[in-house]
Design a protein around this motif. Sequence first.
Motif, short mmCIF file in Angstrom:
data_model
loop_
_atom_site.label_atom_id
_atom_site.label_comp_id
_atom_site.label_asym_id
_atom_site.label_seq_id
_atom_site.Cartn_x
_atom_site.Cartn_y
_atom_site.Cartn_z
N GLY A 101 74.41 23.74 -4.52
CA GLY A 101 74.83 22.34 -4.46
C GLY A 101 75.85 22.14 -3.35
O GLY A 101 76.83 22.86 -3.28
N ILE A 102 75.57 21.17 -2.49
CA ILE A 102 76.44 20.90 -1.35
C ILE A 102 76.97 19.47 -1.46
O ILE A 102 76.21 18.53 -1.64
N LEU A 103 78.28 19.34 -1.34
CA LEU A 103 78.90 18.03 -1.27
C LEU A 103 79.26 17.81 0.20
O LEU A 103 80.15 18.48 0.73
N VAL A 158 71.85 18.22 -2.13
CA VAL A 158 72.91 17.75 -1.24
C VAL A 158 73.37 16.38 -1.72
O VAL A 158 72.56 15.47 -1.85
#
Lengths: 235, 235
Positions: free
Chosen positions: B173-175, B205
């Motif tokens: 998971g990318i913020l 994302v």
Amino acid sequence: MSNPSNIPNATISRLVTYLRILEKLEAQGINRTSSNHLAEWAQVSAFQVRKDLAYFGRFGTRGMGYTVNVLKRELRRILGLNRPWNVVILGMGRLGQALANYPGASDYEFSFVGLFDVDPDKVGTQVRGMTIQHLEGLSEFARQQPVEMGFLAVPPERAQDAAQALVDAGVKGILNFAPVVIQPRTFERPGREPEIADEWRGVIVENVDFLAGMKRLAFFILNPGLRDLDTEVEV
Amino acid sequence: MSNPSNIPNATISRLVTYLRILEKLEAQGINRTSSNHLAEWAQVSAFQVRKDLAYFGRFGTRGMGYTVNVLKRELRRILGLNRPWNVVILGMGRLGQALANYPGASDYEFSFVGLFDVDPDKVGTQVRGMTIQHLEGLSEFARQQPVEMGFLAVPPERAQDAAQALVDAGVKGILNFAPVVIQPRTFERPGREPEIADEWRGVIVENVDFLAGMKRLAFFILNPGLRDLDTEVEV
């Protein structure tokens, strides 16, 4: 637009996403796109893209897709990005400074016209060529020029009072970065529901909650496969 | 949950909002609430609140509303916030530092386990008691402990490569705080559609785009009255 009262808030969020995609395509020299392509990038269905755009008119040619720079210009107009906006930032800590220097704001007509804080160590210093002013001066500042948006980058315990200062200065849109819910000021009426204070009527608060993003990530990591579905169109 | 594949992404966003409201109510010592109250705070309809919660079970008592701390605990469980999450931050400029110090993260089990940059002036210095590491060390770092989420706070032109480094390190998971669209790596196949690279399968994302918030504000300031409607429930 044909029937503005039927436009879901989520559509506006998606228009912002489509616009960002179109700008990237244009930067890559790509002149044409389709609802399928926009859908793939925006992680929604092509049906959703067409439905979102249809609220505002007809933009593509059936079977031919969209002209990138035409659709971009239309979305900018729909969103109100073809006119200037005066913005102030309240709270000039690391976050406020990061916002004042945020890359990309200059592509739009957003102008940071004032930076405010209450910390005597910060007031009077310069950020990006602007002098940080004391929050007490905000209402006078706003009498000299319209201030339409305010960014709240203050500590959470100061956010409500800072929001009130923005609204008292005539600000109609607040982008709140503090991890608290901002409440409109209300006054009690004996035997009746509390009434919202006049200065808060029509004020919009958008919350930018970093933790909200983390929380959504947590859910989608634990529930893989859900994220790519766009089930709203199936309703 | 009864039928996960029917849950709209927007429902997850709203669950996060409801949770924030419940936490505020609990902090104020309020023990009971209702879909009407949650709806008012979240700026949606009470029907929407009940519909969102119904995807996950039955939480209230008809006519009695919800017990604040019970519903809070249930939402934390549904969202996956009752377990620890290891988070790294890539990019330790003003924004990365603001994120590392963001108030509220400690209320959850989000742990910033690593801070990374490529700037030799930053690598080796301390932020919040942690030493900033060179990005080259990320994959080795991730072999020593699981890294589940990554925050991208790098300049826009570095965001795609930094995202790839996160995904190569196993991050799911990318913020993304950079004002660019992150693309999964794909490889070409002669005569067929490009295929997404294995390491990107299941990667989520989430974009935190400050400008997106400004753009939504612009629309809602120019179209007052639209914001309070929750027309999605009428579909």
